[in-house]
Design a protein around this motif. Sequence first.
Motif, PDB file in Angstrom:
ATOM      1  N   PRO A   2       0.828  -1.204   0.000  1.00  0.00           N
ATOM      2  CA  PRO A   2       0.000   0.000   0.000  1.00  0.00           C
ATOM      3  C   PRO A   2       0.864   1.256   0.000  1.00  0.00           C
ATOM      4  O   PRO A   2       1.984   1.258   0.539  1.00  0.00           O
ATOM      5  N   ARG A   3       0.338   2.320  -0.610  1.00  0.00           N
ATOM      6  CA  ARG A   3       1.100   3.557  -0.724  1.00  0.00           C
ATOM      7  C   ARG A   3       0.403   4.684   0.026  1.00  0.00           C
ATOM      8  O   ARG A   3      -0.820   4.849  -0.058  1.00  0.00           O
ATOM      9  N   THR A  17       3.798   9.682  11.276  1.00  0.00           N
ATOM     10  CA  THR A  17       2.984   8.837  10.401  1.00  0.00           C
ATOM     11  C   THR A  17       3.860   7.962   9.516  1.00  0.00           C
ATOM     12  O   THR A  17       3.599   6.766   9.335  1.00  0.00           O
ATOM     13  N   ALA A  18       4.916   8.559   8.979  1.00  0.00           N
ATOM     14  CA  ALA A  18       5.816   7.798   8.115  1.00  0.00           C
ATOM     15  C   ALA A  18       6.469   6.653   8.882  1.00  0.00           C
ATOM     16  O   ALA A  18       6.524   5.509   8.388  1.00  0.00           O
ATOM     17  N   GLY A  25       5.064  -1.972   6.549  1.00  0.00           N
ATOM     18  CA  GLY A  25       5.145  -2.413   5.169  1.00  0.00           C
ATOM     19  C   GLY A  25       4.559  -1.492   4.127  1.00  0.00           C
ATOM     20  O   GLY A  25       4.347  -1.919   2.983  1.00  0.00           O
ATOM     21  N   TRP A  26       4.320  -0.233   4.472  1.00  0.00           N
ATOM     22  CA  TRP A  26       3.793   0.716   3.499  1.00  0.00           C
ATOM     23  C   TRP A  26       4.918   1.372   2.709  1.00  0.00           C
ATOM     24  O   TRP A  26       6.039   1.514   3.194  1.00  0.00           O
ATOM     25  N   GLN A  27       4.590   1.806   1.506  1.00  0.00           N
ATOM     26  CA  GLN A  27       5.435   2.746   0.773  1.00  0.00           C
ATOM     27  C   GLN A  27       4.963   4.138   1.187  1.00  0.00           C
ATOM     28  O   GLN A  27       3.768   4.436   1.122  1.00  0.00           O
ATOM     29  N   VAL A  28       5.881   4.983   1.617  1.00  0.00           N
ATOM     30  CA  VAL A  28       5.501   6.306   2.112  1.00  0.00           C
ATOM     31  C   VAL A  28       6.260   7.380   1.350  1.00  0.00           C
ATOM     32  O   VAL A  28       7.496   7.388   1.321  1.00  0.00           O
TER      33      VAL A  28
END
Length: 343
Positions: A2-3, A17-18, A25-28
Amino acid sequence: MPRALVLGGTGLVGRATALRLLGRGWQVDLVGRDPARMPAELTSAGAKFIAAERADQAQVRAALGAGADLLVDCLCFTAADARSLLPLAADSVSTVVISSRAVYVDAQGNHVNSDVPPHFATPITEAQPTLAPTTAIDHRSREGYGANKVAAEQVVLESGLPVSVLRASRMHGVGASPAREWAVVKRVLDGRTALLLARRGAGGVHTTAAANLAALIETVAHRPGTRVLNSADPDAPSALEICRTIAGHLGHEWEEVLLDDTAPAGLGSTPWDSPHPIVLDTSAATALGHRPVGTYAATIAPALDWLVDAAREGRPPSDADYFVGYFDYAAEDAFLARRRIGG
């Protein structure tokens, strides 16, 4: 994967948040004006910086690209800001707009920035009345901040898009501006042996750890919807309790001088001082599945260490105007001398 795209991503909320999302496992991608403000820890953790002006629709549109699973706007202050956000929100699964407890009014119409302090008899729910929206007053002014926030909220909530408006209170964490804890940390570093507190330290304004706000952002990312939620720490410490937490973390001891109404005006004030407690009810967030990271005491340590390190490196907080009045040591010493003489 997820981005997430965070507008105003290099500040307090974007940083927290980042870190939260990257660890899951997010792309930030963080949008900001100045790459020099990108925290090194975020780059190391895998966050990407995208240079863009929040007010430049073309630049922000390019940053969003084909869309995002989560869009977070930390810089939505006016109705115009909100309207420019809507096309981006339409291409995002879930959108978050950061707002403030400054929108709320009490039964007499007073709010946290009014000349008369508000009196909320019970914890404030999301149903509490708010200021009338306005676009006629500068949002950077004391009078215009909350009212412009209300106008911005109305634009996004009336859009029908899955936008969560999160109302925070006295945010704290690494990168905070103003870093309110400096009002106590500096006193410790200056070796003060007494702490004077107005209203016997009983006043309290609910705090919101950036880490707790980030946890709520993650919660609504997985539960898209159109809603307003309060965001605050699970406890609501008094000014005295906050000062004790800070001094305890720094290993400092001092005499606590709890002042009553006979003390000179302004003496013993803190950033958390209030004639009436201001507490947010966060039960709606809890019902949605939000679980805070921790209490004020459990979350404040990194920010205190950050302030101490910055001061030792010759980089104390630059919000000089905010802290005027908190360090009038001459007035304090004069009061303490009179107190000793009086017995």
